[in-house]
Design a protein around this motif. Structure first.
Motif, PDB file in Angstrom:
ATOM      1  N   THR A  86      -6.411   1.885  -7.631  1.00  0.00           N
ATOM      2  CA  THR A  86      -6.461   3.295  -8.391  1.00  0.00           C
ATOM      3  C   THR A  86      -7.687   3.742  -8.426  1.00  0.00           C
ATOM      4  O   THR A  86      -8.038   5.016  -8.085  1.00  0.00           O
ATOM      5  CB  THR A  86      -5.861   3.050  -9.800  1.00  0.00           C
ATOM      6  OG1 THR A  86      -4.608   2.537  -9.789  1.00  0.00           O
ATOM      7  CG2 THR A  86      -5.841   4.512 -10.476  1.00  0.00           C
ATOM      8  N   SER A  90     -11.214   9.200  -1.793  1.00  0.00           N
ATOM      9  CA  SER A  90     -10.401  10.066  -1.460  1.00  0.00           C
ATOM     10  C   SER A  90     -10.687  11.433  -2.312  1.00  0.00           C
ATOM     11  O   SER A  90     -11.755  12.114  -1.699  1.00  0.00           O
ATOM     12  CB  SER A  90      -9.081   9.701  -1.545  1.00  0.00           C
ATOM     13  OG  SER A  90      -8.647   8.692  -0.833  1.00  0.00           O
ATOM     14  N   GLY A  91     -10.209  11.470  -3.361  1.00  0.00           N
ATOM     15  CA  GLY A  91     -10.624  12.828  -4.122  1.00  0.00           C
ATOM     16  C   GLY A  91     -11.897  12.584  -4.753  1.00  0.00           C
ATOM     17  O   GLY A  91     -12.321  13.853  -4.893  1.00  0.00           O
ATOM     18  N   PHE A 102      -8.726  11.819 -19.450  1.00  0.00           N
ATOM     19  CA  PHE A 102      -8.961  13.432 -19.152  1.00  0.00           C
ATOM     20  C   PHE A 102      -8.464  14.463 -20.298  1.00  0.00           C
ATOM     21  O   PHE A 102      -9.181  15.503 -20.771  1.00  0.00           O
ATOM     22  CB  PHE A 102      -8.379  13.828 -17.777  1.00  0.00           C
ATOM     23  CG  PHE A 102      -8.740  13.389 -16.817  1.00  0.00           C
ATOM     24  CD1 PHE A 102     -10.178  12.801 -16.543  1.00  0.00           C
ATOM     25  CD2 PHE A 102      -8.005  12.927 -15.703  1.00  0.00           C
ATOM     26  CE1 PHE A 102     -10.161  12.226 -15.435  1.00  0.00           C
ATOM     27  CE2 PHE A 102      -8.229  12.123 -14.483  1.00  0.00           C
ATOM     28  CZ  PHE A 102      -9.698  12.109 -14.148  1.00  0.00           C
ATOM     29  N   SER A 127       0.736  -1.216  -0.056  1.00  0.00           N
ATOM     30  CA  SER A 127      -0.040   0.045   0.143  1.00  0.00           C
ATOM     31  C   SER A 127       0.758   1.448  -0.042  1.00  0.00           C
ATOM     32  O   SER A 127       0.616   2.197  -0.756  1.00  0.00           O
ATOM     33  CB  SER A 127      -0.804  -0.131   1.220  1.00  0.00           C
ATOM     34  OG  SER A 127      -0.366   0.050   2.308  1.00  0.00           O
ATOM     35  N   GLY A 145      -9.221   6.185  -5.014  1.00  0.00           N
ATOM     36  CA  GLY A 145      -9.518   7.726  -5.485  1.00  0.00           C
ATOM     37  C   GLY A 145     -10.719   7.974  -5.257  1.00  0.00           C
ATOM     38  O   GLY A 145     -10.982   9.058  -4.880  1.00  0.00           O
ATOM     39  N   ARG A 180       0.971   3.992  -3.030  1.00  0.00           N
ATOM     40  CA  ARG A 180       0.984   5.475  -2.657  1.00  0.00           C
ATOM     41  C   ARG A 180       2.266   6.356  -3.192  1.00  0.00           C
ATOM     42  O   ARG A 180       1.970   7.213  -4.002  1.00  0.00           O
ATOM     43  CB  ARG A 180       0.749   5.790  -1.396  1.00  0.00           C
ATOM     44  CG  ARG A 180       0.542   7.231  -1.069  1.00  0.00           C
ATOM     45  CD  ARG A 180       0.351   7.354   0.421  1.00  0.00           C
ATOM     46  NE  ARG A 180      -0.720   6.865   1.101  1.00  0.00           N
ATOM     47  CZ  ARG A 180      -0.962   7.063   2.431  1.00  0.00           C
ATOM     48  NH1 ARG A 180       0.134   7.338   3.279  1.00  0.00           N
ATOM     49  NH2 ARG A 180      -2.008   6.541   3.048  1.00  0.00           N
ATOM     50  N   ARG A 208      -5.919  -1.145   2.669  1.00  0.00           N
ATOM     51  CA  ARG A 208      -4.747  -1.215   2.552  1.00  0.00           C
ATOM     52  C   ARG A 208      -4.148  -2.441   3.171  1.00  0.00           C
ATOM     53  O   ARG A 208      -3.359  -3.033   2.927  1.00  0.00           O
ATOM     54  CB  ARG A 208      -3.961   0.114   3.242  1.00  0.00           C
ATOM     55  CG  ARG A 208      -4.413   1.253   2.376  1.00  0.00           C
ATOM     56  CD  ARG A 208      -3.641   2.703   3.148  1.00  0.00           C
ATOM     57  NE  ARG A 208      -3.828   3.819   2.198  1.00  0.00           N
ATOM     58  CZ  ARG A 208      -4.712   4.526   2.760  1.00  0.00           C
ATOM     59  NH1 ARG A 208      -5.356   4.542   4.149  1.00  0.00           N
ATOM     60  NH2 ARG A 208      -5.031   5.748   1.942  1.00  0.00           N
ATOM     61  N   PHE A 217      -3.342   4.879 -13.849  1.00  0.00           N
ATOM     62  CA  PHE A 217      -3.393   6.432 -13.711  1.00  0.00           C
ATOM     63  C   PHE A 217      -2.838   7.256 -14.889  1.00  0.00           C
ATOM     64  O   PHE A 217      -3.736   8.258 -15.407  1.00  0.00           O
ATOM     65  CB  PHE A 217      -2.401   7.236 -12.963  1.00  0.00           C
ATOM     66  CG  PHE A 217      -2.618   6.953 -11.352  1.00  0.00           C
ATOM     67  CD1 PHE A 217      -2.346   6.211 -10.517  1.00  0.00           C
ATOM     68  CD2 PHE A 217      -3.300   8.474 -10.598  1.00  0.00           C
ATOM     69  CE1 PHE A 217      -2.977   6.128  -8.902  1.00  0.00           C
ATOM     70  CE2 PHE A 217      -3.679   8.394  -9.542  1.00  0.00           C
ATOM     71  CZ  PHE A 217      -3.369   7.281  -8.736  1.00  0.00           C
TER      72      PHE A 217
END
Ligand code: VER
Length: 218
Positions: free
Chosen positions: A133, A140-141, A210, A14, A137, A18, A179, A203
């Motif tokens: 991923t 979190s974000g 994007f 984990s 994500g 990160r 994790r 990613f």
């Protein structure tokens, strides 16, 4: 950053994920599309297009989840409460209408991402990389994205089910368990290295998407 002493325990998976994807995270987070979407400079159509791409991506990811469940180690990474496909379907029905399935179109970058998931998604290390991923994500974000979509585009809760984990009231303890599960996998050094490499690729696949969304909406 200092190198660990040679007799120190190797970093956990984990932590390696990160640390290993930090530059790629930074890159994804600062693409024009993401910054403008988050800053309120785009519109609901841009958010809807992102949701449509995520429909295809999670379809493939969660197809891999269903298969990797048959593997004893793989099963430790599959949580029903993470499943996003039904939530994205709800969001698209709200955002596009009941004919959403025939209205949405999948971009080439999404096709490439889906192809990668279908190609490697049922190998344990690749599954761990891709699921990490996306789901960590989203927990979190993703929660920041949710607030910005509410603030700037007047969405929610309709249209934001994707970012709403009904069965995960607190992200932090869940992410800690996730994790621990990653760190309990019985992987060789080579498989650990493969996992980190695949997460970097995951990613980059998101960043490429994007970029394509930016070419359309920015
Ligand atoms: Fe990130 N993220 N993120 N993120 N993220 C965090 C952790 C995290 C943030 C913020 C944060 C992505 O974009 C964003 C990912 C994966 C991804 C914080 C913690 C913002 C504000 C954005 C952009 C809006 C994207 C695009 C991805 C991947 C597709 C992961 C995997 C993690 C967990 C890191 C770890 O291991 O703890 C504040």
């Amino acid at each position: 950053e200092t190198l660990p002493a040679t007799d120190a325990a190797p970093a956990s998976l984990s932590l390696r994920l990160r640390e290993g994807t930090r530059p790629e995270h930074e890159q994804a987070e600062t693409t024009g599309f993401v910054e403008k979407l988050m800053g309120g400079e785009l519109d609901v159509a841009a958010y809807t297009d992102l949701a449509a791409q995520q429909y295809a991506i999670y379809g493939a990811l969660e197809q891999a989840s269903a298969q990797i469940r048959d593997d004893a180690q793989g099963a430790t990474l599959v949580f029903d409460e993470l499943t996003r496909t039904p939530s994205i379907e709800k969001d698209l029905a709200f955002l596009v209408g009941s004919d959403w399935a025939t209205e949405i179109r999948i971009l080439p970058a999404t096709e490439a991402y889906v192809a990668r998931l279908l190609e490697v998604g049922t190998s344990l290390s690749a599954y761990a990389a891709h699921a990490y991923t996306r789901y960590l994500g989203d927990l979190s974000g993703g929660q920041i994205i949710k607030r910005m979509m509410e603030r700037h585009y007047g969405l929610g809760p309709d249209g934001l089910a994707f970012y709403t984990f009904d069965e995960i009231p607190k992200a932090k303890p869940f992410k800690d368990v996730y994790r621990e599960r990653l760190d309990s996998l019985d992987l060789t050094d080579e498989q650990i290295a493969e996992t980190v490499e695949e997460a970097k690729l995951a990613f980059r696949l998101n960043s490429a998407l994007f970029a394509e969304l930016g070419a359309i909406h920015c």
